[in-house]
Design a protein around this motif. Structure first.
Motif, mmCIF file in Angstrom:
data_model
loop_
_atom_site.group_PDB
_atom_site.id
_atom_site.type_symbol
_atom_site.label_atom_id
_atom_site.label_comp_id
_atom_site.label_asym_id
_atom_site.label_seq_id
_atom_site.Cartn_x
_atom_site.Cartn_y
_atom_site.Cartn_z
ATOM 1 N N ILE A 1 0.726 -1.159 -0.011
ATOM 2 C CA ILE A 1 0.122 -0.055 0.125
ATOM 3 C C ILE A 1 1.211 1.318 0.087
ATOM 4 C CG2 ILE A 1 -1.603 1.211 1.235
ATOM 5 C CD1 ILE A 1 -2.705 -1.281 2.429
ATOM 6 N N PHE B 1 -10.047 -1.545 2.227
ATOM 7 C CA PHE B 1 -8.746 -2.552 1.978
ATOM 8 C C PHE B 1 -8.696 -3.919 2.520
ATOM 9 C CE2 PHE B 1 -5.825 1.372 1.109
ATOM 10 C CZ PHE B 1 -6.797 1.961 0.120
ATOM 11 N N HIS C 1 -2.701 -1.276 -3.380
ATOM 12 C CA HIS C 1 -3.839 0.267 -3.136
ATOM 13 C C HIS C 1 -2.887 1.079 -3.043
ATOM 14 C CE1 HIS C 1 -6.982 -2.732 -2.075
ATOM 15 N NE2 HIS C 1 -6.248 -3.112 -1.063
#
Length: 194
Positions: free
Chosen positions: A8, A190, A124
């Protein structure tokens, strides 16, 4: 502990408050790789990197083995080509360092401009966003510079709207919206377990 390892990235323009968001995430037990600190460390310690920067910018970028920030800043602000040339040298070293670090989260102010998002696969991407007036105020206070200088730094980065558009989630750090609630929502979206 996060069952599924996800990569991420946290990004956003200068003065958006990425560091503050990272402190909130760290308080939750999330370890975050700081690209800026890593780049500075690598520019101090990695001889291959130092050699490439010296060849690009000139011998005066290092004095007594130490980076001369004003020389680097002056070179960066002269043109987008200069900025991209520096990024093309530094970021492959940083990407390699991140991938070997064991960290899943990464903070980078110039994730898209540097092409870092193409060097590493992220599951992400999170954009930290703030109104330009708040960003200016933060930069001026942090760096003790004028509003014009703060705006110059903001304008030499990718527009905030472009960063938001390329991100999977936007955290609004406008000193009004509840950041902890936004972070909870992001982690839920997420499916990230801390």
């Amino acid at each position: 502990m996060n069952v599924m390892s996800q990569k991420i990235a946290i990004t956003g323009g200068i003065g958006s408050g990425k560091t503050f968001i990272c402190h909130l995430l760290t308080a939750r037990g999330i370890k975050i790789y700081d690209c800026d600190k890593a780049a500075k460390r690598l520019m101090r310690e990695n001889d291959d990197l130092k050699c490439k920067l010296t060849n690009l910018i000139g011998d005066d970028v290092y004095q007594n083995g130490m980076m001369v920030k004003s020389v680097l800043a002056s070179f960066l602000l002269k043109s987008n080509e200069n900025k991209q040339a520096v990024n093309n040298i530094i970021h492959p070293f940083v990407a390699e360092d991140f991938l070997s670090s064991g960290f899943d989260w990464l903070e980078s102010a110039i994730l898209f401009e540097s092409g870092f998002n193409h060097r590493v696969h992220f599951d992400h991407i999170v954009c930290v966003s703030a109104p330009i007036q708040i960003r200016e105020k933060r930069i001026m206070a942090r760096d003790n510079i004028s509003q014009m200088q703060a705006l110059q730094w903001i304008n030499c980065q990718m527009p905030q709207s472009d960063i938001e558009r390329q991100s999977d989630f936007v955290l609004l750090n406008d000193e009004r919206e509840d950041l902890n609630l936004q972070i909870e929502k992001m982690l839920e979206v997420f499916q990230y377990k801390v």
